[in-house]
Design a protein around this motif. Structure first.
Motif, short mmCIF file in Angstrom:
data_model
loop_
_atom_site.label_atom_id
_atom_site.label_comp_id
_atom_site.label_asym_id
_atom_site.label_seq_id
_atom_site.Cartn_x
_atom_site.Cartn_y
_atom_site.Cartn_z
N MET A 145 0.81 -1.22 0.00
CA MET A 145 0.00 0.00 0.00
C MET A 145 0.85 1.27 0.00
O MET A 145 0.32 2.36 -0.18
CB MET A 145 -0.92 0.01 1.23
N MET A 146 2.15 1.13 0.20
CA MET A 146 3.01 2.30 0.34
C MET A 146 3.53 2.80 -1.01
O MET A 146 3.78 2.00 -1.92
CB MET A 146 4.20 1.98 1.25
N PRO A 147 3.75 4.11 -1.14
CA PRO A 147 4.37 4.64 -2.36
C PRO A 147 5.87 4.33 -2.37
O PRO A 147 6.43 3.88 -1.36
CB PRO A 147 4.13 6.14 -2.24
N ASP A 148 6.53 4.59 -3.49
CA ASP A 148 7.96 4.32 -3.60
C ASP A 148 8.79 5.57 -3.35
O ASP A 148 9.94 5.66 -3.77
CB ASP A 148 8.29 3.74 -4.98
N HIS A 149 8.23 6.53 -2.63
CA HIS A 149 8.93 7.78 -2.37
C HIS A 149 8.32 8.46 -1.15
O HIS A 149 7.26 8.09 -0.67
CB HIS A 149 8.83 8.72 -3.58
N PHE A 150 9.04 9.47 -0.64
CA PHE A 150 8.48 10.32 0.40
C PHE A 150 8.98 11.74 0.16
O PHE A 150 10.02 11.96 -0.49
CB PHE A 150 8.88 9.84 1.80
N ALA A 151 8.25 12.71 0.66
CA ALA A 151 8.59 14.12 0.43
C ALA A 151 9.65 14.59 1.42
O ALA A 151 9.58 14.31 2.62
CB ALA A 151 7.33 14.98 0.57
N LEU A 152 10.64 15.32 0.91
CA LEU A 152 11.65 15.93 1.76
C LEU A 152 11.16 17.27 2.28
O LEU A 152 10.17 17.83 1.80
CB LEU A 152 12.95 16.12 0.98
N GLU A 153 11.88 17.79 3.29
CA GLU A 153 11.56 19.12 3.79
C GLU A 153 11.63 20.14 2.66
O GLU A 153 12.51 20.06 1.78
CB GLU A 153 12.55 19.51 4.89
#
Length: 281
Positions: A145-153
């Motif tokens: 269910m998770m994406p292959d990325h996350f947002a940085l600051e």
């Protein structure tokens, strides 16, 4: 509001290139954007256009980045990168990206933080928490269910916040919770400031800091503290430390995978090893 001394600065670290090994220093200057020179560069994976992280590319721990001189807030210091095998290059060398790509086995571009906007860093959901199931960390969620990325600051190469602090007593507490044989070395957690909190080893000490302010050095104030979620990076081999999944298992099964705090800088200044650390709340 009570103010009490909770320890002293035992170590300071800076990471000029995101996810590479960095440098241990006697002093650091902080602005509202964090330690000056920290995460000044990052690698962009050309295939995905995402920022490369050791969460996905553990071999980044085979590289080390150091500043050639003390950087100033308005001036970028030259950065030397040691490649696997010991070859030294400079971040601004015309062929730096090509040489790093060849050593990493992945085409990347070395970029400066000044160019960062709304960046995404790549992850592999299946390995993000090593052998700890995702649902143990995030109940109701699975790796699928998770994406292959996350947002940085925003406009930076920091994952969650510009400041990261850990108490020595927390790591000793974790060692007591785990089976013998694992080394809970601060290098696994990459704190900017590592605080010697004395003989206490009975808790995840940073929980007691939440909602307060840390005062360090001549004027630095660390604010907006939040639990620091850990990931597979804490288990990677680096220098003399072997791969060890027990590190993350201990955090996950005893403290929702949180170790230390992420935070913001409320007031700038200089911090030196040995400086007292006060909690104001």
């Amino acid at each position: 509001m009570a103010r009490q001394m909770i320890g002293k600065v035992d170590a300071l670290a800076r990471y000029p290139v995101k996810s590479m090994l960095g440098e241990q220093l006697d002093e650091l200057h902080f602005t509202e954007r964090g330690a000056v020179g920290d995460r000044a560069y990052a690698l962009r994976e050309l295939a995905t256009r995402q920022i490369a992280s050791a969460k996905k590319f553990p071999r980044l721990f085979e590289f080390r980045a150091t500043c050639d001189s003390a950087p100033a807030s308005a001036r970028m210091a030259p950065v030397t990168i040691e490649l696997p095998g010991g070859r030294m290059i400079h971040a601004e060398d015309a062929d730096a990206s090509e040489l790093i790509s060849a050593a990493l086995g992945r085409k990347v571009s070395l970029e400066r933080a000044a160019t960062a906007r709304g960046e995404l860093a790549g992850i592999d959901p299946a390995t993000l928490f090593a052998d700890v199931p995702v649902e143990k960390v995030f109940p109701g969620l699975t790796a699928a269910m998770m994406p292959d990325h996350f947002a940085l600051e925003k406009e930076s190469f920091f994952d969650t916040a510009v400041m990261h602090v850990i108490a020595s007593g927390t790591l000793r507490h974790m060692a007591k919770l785990a089976a013998p044989g694992s080394v809970f070395d601060r290098r696994r957690f990459r704190p900017t400031i590592f605080v010697d909190t004395g003989e206490r080893d009975d808790a995840f000490i940073e929980d007691e800091w939440l909602g307060g302010t840390l005062e360090v050095g001549d004027s630095v104030r660390i604010v907006a503290m939040q639990p620091a979620l850990r990931c597979v990076m804490t288990t990677h081999p680096q220098e003399d430390l072997p791969r060890d999944y027990t590190i993350l298992r201990t955090a996950a099964f005893h403290h929702q995978a949180n170790v230390g705090v992420f935070a913001s800088i409320g007031a700038a200044g200089r911090v030196r090893v040995g400086d007292p650390v006060y909690l104001d709340r």
